[in-house]
Design an enzyme around this catalytic site. Structure first.
Site, PDB file in Angstrom:
ATOM      1  N   CYS A  57       0.793  -1.219   0.000  1.00 15.59           N
ATOM      2  CA  CYS A  57       0.000   0.000   0.000  1.00 15.59           C
ATOM      3  C   CYS A  57       0.830   1.276   0.000  1.00 15.59           C
ATOM      4  CB  CYS A  57      -0.920   0.006   1.208  1.00 15.59           C
ATOM      5  SG  CYS A  57      -2.212  -1.228   1.062  1.00 15.59           S
ATOM      6  N   PHE A 101     -10.536  -4.091   0.570  1.00 19.64           N
ATOM      7  CA  PHE A 101      -9.844  -3.721  -0.666  1.00 19.64           C
ATOM      8  C   PHE A 101     -10.796  -3.400  -1.811  1.00 19.64           C
ATOM      9  CE2 PHE A 101      -6.251  -6.575   1.027  1.00 19.64           C
ATOM     10  CZ  PHE A 101      -5.712  -5.502   1.726  1.00 19.64           C
ATOM     11  N   HIS A 150      -2.513   7.271   4.206  1.00 17.78           N
ATOM     12  CA  HIS A 150      -3.107   6.143   3.482  1.00 17.78           C
ATOM     13  C   HIS A 150      -4.227   5.532   4.332  1.00 17.78           C
ATOM     14  CE1 HIS A 150      -3.753   2.409   1.417  1.00 17.78           C
ATOM     15  NE2 HIS A 150      -3.356   1.718   2.471  1.00 17.78           N
TER      16      HIS A 150
HETATM   17  C1  LIG Z   1     -11.354  -4.333  10.190  1.00 12.18           C
HETATM   18  C2  LIG Z   1     -11.865  -3.153  10.997  1.00 12.18           C
HETATM   19  C3  LIG Z   1     -12.641  -2.243  10.043  1.00 12.18           C
HETATM   20  C4  LIG Z   1     -12.818  -3.621  12.097  1.00 12.18           C
HETATM   21  O1  LIG Z   1     -13.220  -2.520  12.897  1.00 12.18           O
HETATM   22  P1  LIG Z   1     -13.011  -2.530  14.497  1.00 12.18           P
HETATM   23  O2  LIG Z   1     -11.664  -3.023  14.813  1.00 12.18           O
HETATM   24  O3  LIG Z   1     -13.375  -1.211  15.012  1.00 12.18           O
HETATM   25  O4  LIG Z   1     -14.125  -3.531  14.961  1.00 12.18           O
HETATM   26  P2  LIG Z   1     -14.013  -4.839  15.837  1.00 12.18           P
HETATM   27  O5  LIG Z   1     -12.885  -4.820  16.769  1.00 12.18           O
HETATM   28  O6  LIG Z   1     -15.378  -5.042  16.453  1.00 12.18           O
HETATM   29  O7  LIG Z   1     -13.784  -5.968  14.729  1.00 12.18           O
HETATM   30  C5  LIG Z   1     -14.831  -6.541  13.992  1.00 12.18           C
HETATM   31  C6  LIG Z   1     -14.485  -7.981  13.775  1.00 12.18           C
HETATM   32  O8  LIG Z   1     -13.337  -8.039  12.910  1.00 12.18           O
HETATM   33  C7  LIG Z   1     -12.292  -8.806  13.525  1.00 12.18           C
HETATM   34  N1  LIG Z   1     -11.008  -8.260  13.134  1.00 12.18           N
HETATM   35  C8  LIG Z   1     -10.632  -6.971  13.166  1.00 12.18           C
HETATM   36  N2  LIG Z   1      -9.384  -6.859  12.667  1.00 12.18           N
HETATM   37  C9  LIG Z   1      -9.000  -8.086  12.320  1.00 12.18           C
HETATM   38  C10 LIG Z   1      -7.828  -8.605  11.734  1.00 12.18           C
HETATM   39  N3  LIG Z   1      -6.803  -7.815  11.375  1.00 12.18           N
HETATM   40  N4  LIG Z   1      -7.746  -9.930  11.502  1.00 12.18           N
HETATM   41  C11 LIG Z   1      -8.790 -10.742  11.825  1.00 12.18           C
HETATM   42  N5  LIG Z   1      -9.946 -10.278  12.362  1.00 12.18           N
HETATM   43  C12 LIG Z   1     -10.056  -8.991  12.616  1.00 12.18           C
HETATM   44  C13 LIG Z   1     -12.548  -8.652  15.016  1.00 12.18           C
HETATM   45  O9  LIG Z   1     -12.000  -9.713  15.752  1.00 12.18           O
HETATM   46  C14 LIG Z   1     -14.075  -8.673  15.077  1.00 12.18           C
HETATM   47  O10 LIG Z   1     -14.535  -9.983  14.980  1.00 12.18           O
HETATM   48  P3  LIG Z   1     -15.824 -10.426  15.852  1.00 12.18           P
HETATM   49  O11 LIG Z   1     -16.911  -9.420  15.520  1.00 12.18           O
HETATM   50  O12 LIG Z   1     -16.129 -11.803  15.383  1.00 12.18           O
HETATM   51  O13 LIG Z   1     -15.423 -10.329  17.282  1.00 12.18           O
HETATM   52  C15 LIG Z   1     -10.722  -2.369  11.664  1.00 12.18           C
HETATM   53  O14 LIG Z   1     -10.102  -3.199  12.636  1.00 12.18           O
HETATM   54  C16 LIG Z   1      -9.665  -1.889  10.721  1.00 12.18           C
HETATM   55  O15 LIG Z   1      -9.840  -0.889   9.995  1.00 12.18           O
HETATM   56  N6  LIG Z   1      -8.500  -2.504  10.802  1.00 12.18           N
HETATM   57  C17 LIG Z   1      -7.326  -2.074  10.062  1.00 12.18           C
HETATM   58  C18 LIG Z   1      -7.130  -2.974   8.933  1.00 12.18           C
HETATM   59  C19 LIG Z   1      -5.695  -2.897   8.398  1.00 12.18           C
HETATM   60  O16 LIG Z   1      -4.780  -3.276   9.120  1.00 12.18           O
HETATM   61  N7  LIG Z   1      -5.532  -2.414   7.225  1.00 12.18           N
HETATM   62  C20 LIG Z   1      -4.271  -2.401   6.534  1.00 12.18           C
HETATM   63  C21 LIG Z   1      -4.540  -3.133   5.266  1.00 12.18           C
HETATM   64  S1  LIG Z   1      -3.139  -3.418   4.429  1.00 12.18           S
HETATM   65  C22 LIG Z   1      -2.616  -1.943   3.811  1.00 12.18           C
HETATM   66  O17 LIG Z   1      -3.302  -0.986   3.808  1.00 12.18           O
HETATM   67  C23 LIG Z   1      -1.247  -1.900   3.267  1.00 12.18           C
HETATM   68  C24 LIG Z   1      -0.756  -3.017   2.439  1.00 12.18           C
HETATM   69  O18 LIG Z   1      -1.323  -4.087   2.373  1.00 12.18           O
HETATM   70  O19 LIG Z   1       0.306  -2.832   1.807  1.00 12.18           O
END
Ligand SMILES: CC(C)(COP(=O)(O)OP(=O)(O)OC[C@H]1O[C@@H](n2cnc3c(N)ncnc32)[C@H](O)[C@@H]1OP(=O)(O)O)[C@@H](O)C(=O)NCCC(=O)NCCSC(=O)CC(=O)O
Length: 786
Positions: free
Chosen positions: A171, A223, A315
């Site tokens: 990303c 994504f 980002h």
């Molecule tokens: C996914 C989310 C929208 C979920 O929102 P919240 O965290 O506020 O909500 P929450 O804690 O109730 O989570 C909702 C459900 O998702 C699950 N959950 C959250 N994050 C998780 C993860 N990384 N892996 C597995 N499960 C996950 C939780 O356990 C929960 O499950 P349950 O409801 O069953 O208890 C958020 O965590 C988020 O934006 N995370 C960041 C994602 C990330 O790291 N992005 C980078 C992508 S890669 C990138 O951008 C760069 C690249 O690739 O190069």
């Protein structure tokens, strides 16, 4: 003495005339998305229906919760219901689907990139033929010639546009591309760099939900596909061009111990994505330190801690990513409004996303009153933040308008090479190859292979003539990573019916960085300064498709500093070594005090395959390519490395300069796109034919120049020699390298430079000429140091 001073003066003068007066700026921005758009609140129903997974109610409910919290309203996708219905293998984890996926992205990526670029060019207002450089970042392809080549054709860019393709940066790829564009624009007066990032990653990662990996839902929920582009240049021309943001300074930091937190690996079923739930917390703990390290050296320490006095282009990797930045920096609500808006409208589009954010900030700045309530986009200074595998945080300091002085000094270089003890003589290769692939029963192909190998040993006619003069370029021996043992352990590498990508990836993931590290360690030893003095790393490879990439592993193996800025050039083919040196030159010249480590590492394992009944192309490929490689224990690492650094007043005495790279320029030979390399060493002549038309053919004194030509095969060298009417000794270094090592792809060029420095070049100028898919001819004018 007088001559030395004269040469130094010429070099300095040529550098000064090449540099623009002002800093690089974004001059225009364009974005594009596929038409297929899905609302996030309807996505779980759609996703479970289309994947025939409605019975997985627990997973579906979890998906609903993730989507609700994602901060996303809608996303665009290249693949449609029809695409998915036409590819049942996308849903079946047991069925290899990578080929079908890559066939989709091969055309989709350049088309999407071109659509966004066309908008940027239209806004810029000048013709596409005024674009001098193209930098394209993507994680969605694995072929060469790459999408950069196609984008150039779609936009009718001029044939000598200098292309740089960045792959597998995740990303932060869009930020890396802007960083490279900035260096290009600030080292070449008049350069107008088209920089683009296009992603259709969802076509590579789409798969059915699986109870065994509920974490995969996060990627499926985040994504989207899109492309962003910008035109970057320095010294905007009067009223014709207008700066949007100045690109003031770039930095890159790798968060220690987070290598496994974020990963993507291209396998036979497409991308496997790993997103740890710890990422937001990891960023929260580290982002402020990264910022201080970026801003303090610029004399902007007073802004540190006063984060609300800056505008922010972060980002939007996920809602929680933005939340964690906001918390860590105590940003006021609204300061990340542009990022949140883009997340909401498009989701996470990998490297392309940052262009959307810059576009949104620009739009908000233009609005009446300058800003929305609580929106800090009106500040003069800002920071662009890219986040990706590593975990890597790539930053660029932005300014609405500024004058920016650069000091310059000539770059210097050191070269070294190494090879493994494991070596197969060319006259034994046919027997070895058919034995280790259990193909001795294929009598006809084996006889043909023997003939090909003999041709390569016995030389082409022109080489034969050169041989009388002692310039023999037949291949004597080559080095390989794979051994009979490797092939025995991995029968899928030999059986053409079995998918083998995953097995290859598993080896390449450790072997490529180890190989590069062994080489780089030798280079550093020659340099005589600690690895921690290296400020930038440029790694060229086409082996391995995973994130974090070999560049991060290499940096860690060498103990480079955390802030070393990594650039990985992927899929450049045989021109990659030359392209890496071009990028290194721009970095070195544009960043005072920079010391750039350039490494080139490929394993022919990536190309290795067993012979077929009727597949002469494979035979030629196997007969020609060799690699430097590293065995796990006893074998010495093969490698080649090169370091280019900028000599400043304080270090010039201690560092020996080998080469002064002066001008770099790739060029595409028209109508040779499908010619490829290795299709036939005897038919590899187009490079020579096309080169005959280059201006240096008419340039007086070309015979006095030295030549570093990629030794792609004997006939390639013959073609260049004939095309340029060069005397045989001119290509002696290239012929020696080919004879001793075969075609080592991009790495060969550094071997050739190493060979050349044994000759008495004494301050003479020369031409480095890399050849790669496209057909791309990458040239750089060099001057040897005395
Ligand atoms: C996914 C989310 C929208 C979920 O929102 P919240 O965290 O506020 O909500 P929450 O804690 O109730 O989570 C909702 C459900 O998702 C699950 N959950 C959250 N994050 C998780 C993860 N990384 N892996 C597995 N499960 C996950 C939780 O356990 C929960 O499950 P349950 O409801 O069953 O208890 C958020 O965590 C988020 O934006 N995370 C960041 C994602 C990330 O790291 N992005 C980078 C992508 S890669 C990138 O951008 C760069 C690249 O690739 O190069």
């Amino acid at each position: 003495m007088a001559a030395t001073a004269h040469h130094a003066g010429v070099l300095h003068e040529s550098q000064q005339t090449q540099r623009p007066n002002g800093p690089a700026a974004v001059l225009a921005i364009g974005t594009a998305n596929p038409v297929n758009c899905l609302r996030q609140d309807e996505y779980p129903d759609w996703y479970f229906r289309i994947t025939n997974s409605d019975h997985l109610t627990t997973l579906k409910n979890k998906m609903k919760r993730i989507c609700e919290k994602s901060g996303i309203e809608k996303r665009h996708f290249h693949s449609t219901d029809e695409t998915i219905a036409g590819h049942p293998e996308f849903l079946d984890r047991a069925a290899p689907s990578l080929d079908a996926r890559l066939r989709i992205t091969e055309s989709a990526v350049p088309e999407l990139a071109a659509a966004s670029a066309a908008r940027a060019i239209a806004e810029w207002g000048r013709p596409a033929t005024d674009i001098t450089h193209l930098v394209l970042a993507t994680n969605s392809i694995a072929h060469a010639p790459g999408a950069d080549h196609r984008v150039a054709a779609l936009l009718s860019l001029r044939p000598d546009v200098q292309r740089t393709l960045l792959c597998f940066h995740g990303c932060y790829g869009g930020c890396s591309a802007l960083r490279v564009a900035r260096d290009l624009a600030e080292t070449s007066r008049g350069a107008r760099v088209l920089v683009a990032s296009a992603e259709v990653v969802t076509s590579l990662s789409f798969r059915a939900p699986d109870e065994a990996s509920p974490e995969a839902l996060v990627a499926a929920a985040l994504f989207g596909d899109g492309a962003g582009a910008a035109v970057v240049g320095a010294d905007p021309e009067g009223s014709a061009e207008r700066a949007v943001f100045y690109l003031v300074a770039a930095s890159q930091a790798t968060l220690p111990g987070t290598e496994r937190a974020l990963s993507m690996r291209l396998g036979s079923c497409g991308y496997d994505v790993g997103i740890s739930a710890e990422i937001p917390a990891l960023l929260r703990g580290a982002i402020e330190e990264c910022l201080v390290e970026t801003l303090a050296p610029l004399g902007l320490a007073d802004t540190c801690g006063h984060w609300n006095g800056l505008f922010w282009a972060v980002h939007p990797g996920g809602r929680a990513i933005l939340d964690s930045c906001e918390t860590a920096l105590a940003l006021e609500t609204g300061n990340l409004a542009a990022s949140r808006h883009v997340l909401s409208e498009y989701g996470n589009m990998f490297g392309a996303t940052i262009f959307f954010v810059l576009d949104e900030i620009r739009r908000r700045r233009r609005q009446d009153g300058g800003q929305k309530e609580g929106d800090m986009v009106d500040c003069e200074w800002g920071v662009m933040v890219g986040i990706g595998p590593g975990i890597t945080v790539e930053m660029m300091v932005l300014r609405a308008a500024s004058d920016h002085d650069q000091s310059s000094a000539p770059p210097c270089a050191a070269i070294g090479t190494a090879n493994p003890a494991n070596c197969v003589p060319q006259d034994e290769y046919a027997d070895w190859y058919f034995r280790v692939t259990n193909s001795d029963h294929l009598a006809k192909p084996k006889a043909k292979m023997k003939k090909i190998c003999e041709t390569l040993i016995d030389l082409t006619v022109a080489s034969f003539i050169s041989c009388f003069n002692g310039y023999n370029s037949g291949i004597k021996k080559r080095y390989f990573h794979h051994t009979a043992d490797t092939l025995r352990d991995h029968p899928e590498l030999v059986d053409r019916a079995l998918p083998s990508l995953d097995a290859r990836q598993a080896v390449l993931a450790w072997a490529v960085p180890e190989l590069a590290a062994a080489a780089a360690a030798n280079a550093l030893a020659e340099w005589g300064r600690p690895a921690s003095d290296v400020t930038h790393l440029v790694l060229a490879t086409y082996s391995g498709a995973h994130m974090p990439g070999a560049d991060l592993r290499l940096a860690s193996l060498l103990g480079l500093r955390r802030s070393a800025q990594r650039t990985m050039l992927y899929l450049g083919g045989c021109a990659a070594g030359s392209a890496a040196l071009r990028v290194a030159r721009d970095v070195a010249e544009n960043n005072p005090g920079a010391r750039v480590l350039v490494a080139c590492a490929d394993l022919s394992l990536v190309l290795f395959r067993a012979p077929g009944e009727d597949d002469p192309a494979t035979l030629v490929m196997q007969a020609l390519f060799g690699r430097r490689h590293r065995g796990r224990r006893r074998r010495r690492a093969p490698a080649l490395r090169d370091r280019v650094g900028l000599a400043d007043g304080g270090t010039r005495q201690r560092e020996r300069r080998r080469w002064a790279p002066r001008r770099g320029r790739p060029r595409v030979l028209p109508l040779e796109e499908d010619a490829g390399f290795g299709a036939s060493p005897r038919r590899g002549m187009p490079a020579g034919r096309g080169l005959a038309a280059r201006p240096w053919r008419r340039r007086r004194g070309r015979l006095e120049m030295f030549w570093a030509v990629h030794p792609g095969g004997p006939a390639i060298l013959d073609g260049v020699e004939a095309g340029l009417a060069l005397e045989p000794e001119k290509l002696a270094a290239s012929r020696r390298v080919l004879r001793e090592y075969g075609n080592m792809s991009g790495a060969s060029m550094i071997f050739v430079l190493d060979e050349l420095r044994r000759e008495e070049l004494d301050g003479r100028s020369g031409v480095m000429l890399g050849l790669g898919p496209g057909i791309t001819v990458e040239t750089m004018v060099l001057r040897s140091a005395r």
